[in-house]
Design an enzyme around this catalytic site. Structure first.
Site, short mmCIF file in Angstrom:
data_model
loop_
_atom_site.label_atom_id
_atom_site.label_comp_id
_atom_site.label_asym_id
_atom_site.label_seq_id
_atom_site.Cartn_x
_atom_site.Cartn_y
_atom_site.Cartn_z
CE1 TYR A 153 -4.18 1.75 0.35
CE2 TYR A 153 -2.73 3.36 1.35
CZ TYR A 153 -3.93 3.04 0.77
OH TYR A 153 -4.89 4.00 0.59
CD GLN B 164 10.86 11.11 13.44
OE1 GLN B 164 9.73 10.63 13.40
NE2 GLN B 164 11.79 10.81 12.54
CG HIS C 173 7.21 12.49 9.46
ND1 HIS C 173 7.12 12.16 8.14
CD2 HIS C 173 8.42 12.03 9.87
CE1 HIS C 173 8.22 11.52 7.76
NE2 HIS C 173 9.03 11.44 8.80
CD GLU D 287 9.02 5.38 13.77
OE1 GLU D 287 8.57 6.44 14.28
OE2 GLU D 287 8.81 5.05 12.58
CG HIS D 288 13.18 7.02 14.30
ND1 HIS D 288 11.94 7.57 14.05
CD2 HIS D 288 13.48 6.26 13.22
CE1 HIS D 288 11.51 7.16 12.87
NE2 HIS D 288 12.41 6.37 12.34
CG ASP E 1 13.66 8.89 7.95
OD1 ASP E 1 13.31 7.89 8.60
OD2 ASP E 1 13.51 10.07 8.36
CD GLU F 94 -1.42 -33.75 25.33
OE1 GLU F 94 -1.80 -33.81 24.15
OE2 GLU F 94 -0.56 -32.94 25.73
CG HIS G 223 -2.61 -37.59 18.59
ND1 HIS G 223 -3.95 -37.33 18.34
CD2 HIS G 223 -1.95 -36.46 18.23
CE1 HIS G 223 -4.06 -36.10 17.86
NE2 HIS G 223 -2.87 -35.55 17.79
#
Lengths: 427, 427
Positions: free
Chosen positions: B129, B258, B261, B326-327, B360, B414, B419
């Site tokens: 996207y 930043q 943005h 994030e950074h 970036d 079990e 099994h």
């Protein structure tokens, strides 16, 4: 059970219908779940207490919120020796296999003089959901808890409902072996919310894993992003590719080992030998009659089972990739020749002597695997689910001069002048 | 912008408020999004056509569904040479860094004689996207597309809205460089649905990545499990740890890179030098006044900015881990000493000459990073997001005899007799 023949004219649509059949319940629980999540987020312990009383008929304050490590170890000590040894062998093999998954860090200075790398760290805390009732499997405790511990998670909190106060001692014993740090007597969406948001009593975690019913799965989906989660799990499935040289009784047993899990489970046989396929069908019916879990297996086999005849075994492989099965058995003399051409499968069981159940318990690889065709894009649970990577960059004045002007040009073209400026002032 | 002093008595609650401040919009788009997903699932192309007309004022049938590879290459050829070179250098460095992420397969026979391993494969198809409008960044095309190509994805389909028919030539040029296979002129939740479910015109993909608005993010979340997704992304953020030996103008520029943005972006300075902190505050104001993106940066800095005084830089590190940014810039003479103690961060920028913006665009590591404290459990985008692992197991009669009895014991405990039987018949 349906019988299909890949050579017949109407195979393509019939196979597509099999591939696209939705075995996952479309229960619309999302509104209920979001209400529960909101309550726990806003009211914390009080909400958890109320839901547990209502859904599990367990009074947390009177009956206890936690099961102590001492109780877990006591459960382990009370196990019969053979079973304890089996659990310990399984844990040891799972630990050894997963230890190899720990990723390597990177740290390298490139030709431009820029130091680049990545460093892996474990998450601090992980939560593990263990269902109550018939799906409360000690093997699942081991398979979910051990990768977290191998990753280096500091704190592993298990939640499990104890309906009417009832506790499964096998699950506690497995928690002791896997060194689970906390065991909380809560379940459902409210338990997932308590783990993700935290309450006064229960500290929050960073990752939540483990199987559960539709409410648990939906709670995990809604909280994905607040915490990390393992995956969206659906009904179990097996695809067996087998030639006519196999013992029909062995292959029938393998198909039934999935079918006995749940009426939504799916077992599919792909074979190039029509007579063998019929022999397996007869064996399945014969074994179901003797099986304690026969009713479940019968329901699953009738609704979702399939025997597909292919002209040659290689022709089975594109069908396998379409199905992208959780479990794939290649029961032939030379399974590697087939395996080389398989792209989408959660786990593959090679040769005539590797029944899928050996992977459920003891082999070492994880039994938490992508279902419902998700092997197209998802992997089994691993140490990586409990770790995360931090990349890093170090420029010197000289190396910044090499790449800086290009970055300035790109920042300006994107209309981000402060980005450009932060580089330009240093050049 | 708030000023905090870690030594003051009321620091703890004030810092907690900063950590827990929710900058993500709580837009309740989930019902709208599920209606869109259902429409596209049921009506395919027709629904995509209607939504695109309605939301983007673009007539797909008259104006075109796709942008051809020729058009992408023509956009690349029309770029000014400096910009083209910058994009190509960025692509080359991103490719080189990500090539090292390709995981190794495993294949090993253990002491019990059991062959165990894991094999990695790329997903067949990925969707990317790319937002329209001001967040349509060619750098994001490179950062999302190149890891998919390095992973070995067969088919990479990009979707991007072209509101009123408008196309961003930089985005097309980046698509050409990154060897995107298909570009579709659709956006919003309907584009994510078309990628996940497929339509008559658009083949389905296995993984969907890339940034988007609240509708796109919610669509990805709702379709998680139908396809793989990269992550739930929130507003961008930077934490700078800087001593007084830095140039305040440099650090101010980094904080603003930043802030420019989006008004929801967050910039935080942690310093042990109060006078330096004030000098940075003055510089931020001075630079904002000259910045074309000053209004956005001002809004973000005023609402979400912070300067936090710590008694010594080491005292900043537990705060960094709480923020899990994030950074993270470590602007000191010996950044490695600090970095060794950081556990939670998406990407770290070491030393005085490594502004975040270099990451970036050009350094090589991915700029798609976990936001909103998700670095506690999530990693940046990587080649692994486009690959999946198939584990495998091969037993011989002898090695099955070693581990089989323990598995039988566990299966019986079990309550799963089929099994147990599938192993027991082979022993």
């Amino acid at each position: 059970m349906i019988r299909l023949d890949a050579s017949s004219a109407d195979f393509a649509p019939a196979f597509s219908a099999l591939v696209n059949a939705r075995r996952e319940a479309d229960e619309d629980v999302s509104r209920d779940v979001s209400a529960i999540l909101r309550s726990v987020r806003e009211q914390g312990d009080a909400a958890v207490r109320d839901y547990t009383q209502r859904f599990d008929r367990h009074d947390l304050d009177a009956g206890g919120w936690r099961i102590s490590r001492e109780d877990c170890h006591a459960a382990l000590d009370r196990l019969e020796p053979e079973l304890r040894k089996a659990l310990e062998l399984a844990a040891e093999r799972i630990r050894t296999y997963h230890a190899e998954q720990r990723p390597a860090d990177r740290d390298h200075t490139d030709a431009a003089g820029i130091r680049l790398g990545a460093r892996w760290n474990a998450v601090e805390a992980a939560g593990l959901y263990v269902p109550g009732g018939r799906a409360a499997y000690p093997s699942s405790v081991l398979m979910n808890a051990i990768p977290a511990k191998v990753a280096g998670v500091d704190r592993l909190a298990m939640v499990t409902p104890t309906p009417g106060g009832l506790i499964n001692p096998l699950v506690l014993a497995a928690a002791a072996i896997a060194e689970v740090d906390e065991v909380w007597r809560i379940g459902g969406a409210q338990a997932i919310a308590a783990l993700a948001y935290g309450t006064d009593t229960i500290a929050p975690v960073d990752v939540v894993v483990g199987p559960g019913n539709a409410w648990v799965a939906e709670a995990k989906r809604q909280l994905y992003g607040v915490v990390g989660i393992d995956m969206v799990a659906g009904p179990s499935e097996i695809v067996v590719v087998a030639d006519g040289a196999n013992d029909p009784a062995w292959i029938a047993a393998d198909l039934l080992s999935q079918a006995e899990h749940d009426p939504t489970s799916q077992s599919i046989l792909l074979t190039d030998d029509a007579a063998f396929g019929e022999a397996v069908a007869v064996e399945v019916d014969a074994q179901i009659a003797r099986l304690q879990t026969g009713d479940t297996a019968r329901a699953a086999w009738d609704a979702n089972g399939a025997i597909i005849l292919v002209p040659m075994l290689e022709a089975a492989l594109p069908l396998v990739d379409r199905l992208a099965p959780e479990h794939l058995e290649l029961a032939t003399a030379d399974p590697d020749a087939l395996f080389a051409k398989v792209r989408h499968a959660g786990s593959v069981f090679l040769g005539r002597h590797t029944p899928e159940a050996v992977g459920d318990y003891i082999a070492g690889p994880n039994h938490v695997l992508p279902t419902g065709r998700r092997a197209r894009f998802a992997s089994g649970l691993s140490v990586l689910d409990f770790m995360k990577r931090t990349s890093f960059i170090a420029c010197s004045p000289a190396s910044l001069a090499v790449v800086g002007p290009a970055a300035v040009a790109l920042a300006e073209a994107e209309g981000l002048p402060a980005h450009a400026q932060s580089i330009a002032v240093r050049l």
